[in-house]
Write a protein that holds these residues in place. Structure first.
Motif, PDB file in Angstrom:
ATOM      1  N   GLN A  11       0.822  -1.216   0.000  1.00 28.33           N
ATOM      2  CA  GLN A  11       0.000   0.000   0.000  1.00 28.33           C
ATOM      3  C   GLN A  11       0.854   1.264   0.000  1.00 28.33           C
ATOM      4  N   ASP A  12       2.174   1.088  -0.018  1.00 25.71           N
ATOM      5  CA  ASP A  12       3.072   2.246  -0.058  1.00 25.71           C
ATOM      6  C   ASP A  12       2.777   3.081  -1.304  1.00 25.71           C
ATOM      7  N   GLU A  13       2.646   4.389  -1.144  1.00 27.78           N
ATOM      8  CA  GLU A  13       2.312   5.258  -2.270  1.00 27.78           C
ATOM      9  C   GLU A  13       3.461   5.393  -3.260  1.00 27.78           C
ATOM     10  N   ASP A  14       4.681   5.144  -2.824  1.00 32.62           N
ATOM     11  CA  ASP A  14       5.846   5.264  -3.699  1.00 32.62           C
ATOM     12  C   ASP A  14       6.029   3.966  -4.492  1.00 32.62           C
ATOM     13  N   VAL A  19       8.149  -1.735  -5.949  1.00 36.16           N
ATOM     14  CA  VAL A  19       9.036  -2.527  -6.813  1.00 36.16           C
ATOM     15  C   VAL A  19      10.015  -3.328  -5.959  1.00 36.16           C
ATOM     16  N   LEU A  20      10.580  -2.691  -4.927  1.00 34.76           N
ATOM     17  CA  LEU A  20      11.509  -3.393  -4.035  1.00 34.76           C
ATOM     18  C   LEU A  20      10.829  -4.569  -3.339  1.00 34.76           C
ATOM     19  N   VAL A  21       9.577  -4.371  -2.937  1.00 33.42           N
ATOM     20  CA  VAL A  21       8.832  -5.456  -2.298  1.00 33.42           C
ATOM     21  C   VAL A  21       8.638  -6.608  -3.288  1.00 33.42           C
ATOM     22  N   MET A  22       8.276  -6.279  -4.542  1.00 31.76           N
ATOM     23  CA  MET A  22       8.089  -7.308  -5.562  1.00 31.76           C
ATOM     24  C   MET A  22       9.387  -8.063  -5.845  1.00 31.76           C
ATOM     25  N   PRO A 315       9.162   0.545  10.136  1.00 36.54           N
ATOM     26  CA  PRO A 315       8.285  -0.598  10.446  1.00 36.54           C
ATOM     27  C   PRO A 315       8.751  -1.907   9.817  1.00 36.54           C
ATOM     28  N   ILE A 316       9.227  -1.856   8.570  1.00 37.48           N
ATOM     29  CA  ILE A 316       9.636  -3.095   7.903  1.00 37.48           C
ATOM     30  C   ILE A 316      10.829  -3.726   8.612  1.00 37.48           C
ATOM     31  N   VAL A 317      11.743  -2.896   9.137  1.00 36.99           N
ATOM     32  CA  VAL A 317      12.905  -3.424   9.854  1.00 36.99           C
ATOM     33  C   VAL A 317      12.474  -3.977  11.208  1.00 36.99           C
TER      34      VAL A 317
END
Length: 336
Positions: A11-14, A19-22, A315-317
């Motif tokens: 849901q990140d707007e950037d 892309v990094l998550v994918m 949060p991800i870390v």
């Protein structure tokens, strides 16, 4: 990593963060990852994010994936890279629908989409393609694609008496094409070449992958690092450490940190902790990857590093470090 946590990242707007998550999900083998990849391909408005999700489908030849790829063939044409990826991925599906879609892509307006479609058709080769191979051999005369068409025709003529030999020849031929594609000007083609070489595993694979660590594109370098981790050859350990410490790309540093989980040693643990405090400190995704790698160590030094990461403002870390700590605690309880 939980499904809800992944959804929150998507849901990140950037779009660059998505892309990094994918890219990260594409390297994960867990079956539940596929659902997220397919959902992003069908819904995300960003071509770059959808492209990254499509790359993650490599090696996941299910009916759901095939249906998604067929939808992509029918989608209104936009940028080139997603259609190139679809053309390559369809070659993994031994299904007449995939064959029909590839025949359609061979007639695409973009020759750079036609080329991977021709290669995939050669992999699936069927007698009903004979007339098409003749046409390709003529229209692409003087190119490697004409040579591939001639090979496909010869392959059809040799069946069934030389089926085994023909299959081996196809592997050798596809390996040769992948080696050639390592020098292609398009980064996506080079990235695919790395994945194909990792699949076919030529005898000099490690040397080839180590050479790719100098590629100009960050995503190509990252895929090479992941492939080296899957091979597990000790010759790759220090080059991957070096990439984590010195590569200018956060994408590559994250891939290197995660890959080092395949090379647990005191030296690697020390390098991870130094990188967490230095090179990786400004990249949440790289720090999360380092947390996953630290999870391979059950000693107090690694746990201290994870506790520190669990206090990170990102949060991800924090969530990744907490998940790893929880997993380590459960492992210790079972061993007690």
């Amino acid at each position: 990593m939980s499904g809800e946590f992944i959804k929150s990242l998507l849901q990140d707007e950037d779009a660059r963060n998505r892309v990094l998550v994918m890219d990260g999900l594409g390297e994960c083998a867990e079956p539940e990852v596929l659902e997220h990849l397919l959902d992003v391909i069908s819904r995300d408005p960003s071509e770059d994010v959808r492209e990254a999700a499509l790359r993650g489908l490599e090696g996941r030849a299910t009916l759901d994936v095939l249906d998604t790829l067929l939808d992509e063939v029918r989608r209104q044409k936009r940028s080139r890279p997603p259609r190139q990826i679809v053309a390559r991925l369809l070659g993994e599906h031994d299904d007449d629908r995939a064959l029909d879609a590839l025949v359609e892509l061979v007639d695409d307006d973009d020759v750079y989409v036609q080329q991977p479609a021709i290669e995939s058709l050669a992999h699936l080769n069927r007698p009903r393609l004979e007339a098409l191979w003749v046409l390709i051999a003529r229209s692409w005369e003087g190119t490697k694609w004409a040579e591939l068409a001639q090979w496909a025709l010869e392959d059809l003529r040799q069946r069934p008496e030389r089926q085994d030999a023909a299959s081996l020849a196809l592997v050798e031929h596809r390996t040769s094409i992948a080696l050639h594609d390592l020098a292609h000007e398009e980064p996506n083609v080079r990235r695919s070449a790395v994945r194909r070489l990792a699949f076919y595993r030529p005898s000099n694979l490690v040397d080839l992958l180590l050479g790719v660590l100098g590629d100009s594109n960050e995503h190509v370098r990252a895929v090479a690092i992941s492939a080296l981790a899957n091979v597990g050859d000790e010759r790759a350990r220090m080059p991957i450490v070096n990439s984590m410490q010195h590569d200018p790309s956060d994408v590559v540093c994250a891939a290197a940190a995660q890959a080092l989980a395949s090379f647990p040693s005191k030296d690697v643990l020390r390098a991870l902790k130094e990188a967490v405090a230095g090179r990786l400190s400004g990249s949440p995704h790289a720090l999360a990857s380092a947390a996953l790698a630290l999870g391979e160590y059950e000693d107090d030094e690694a746990v201290d590093g994870l506790v520190e990461l669990s206090r990170n403002p990102s949060p991800i870390v924090r969530n990744t470090a907490a998940d790893v700590l929880l997993s380590l605690n459960r492992s210790r309880q079972r061993s007690a």
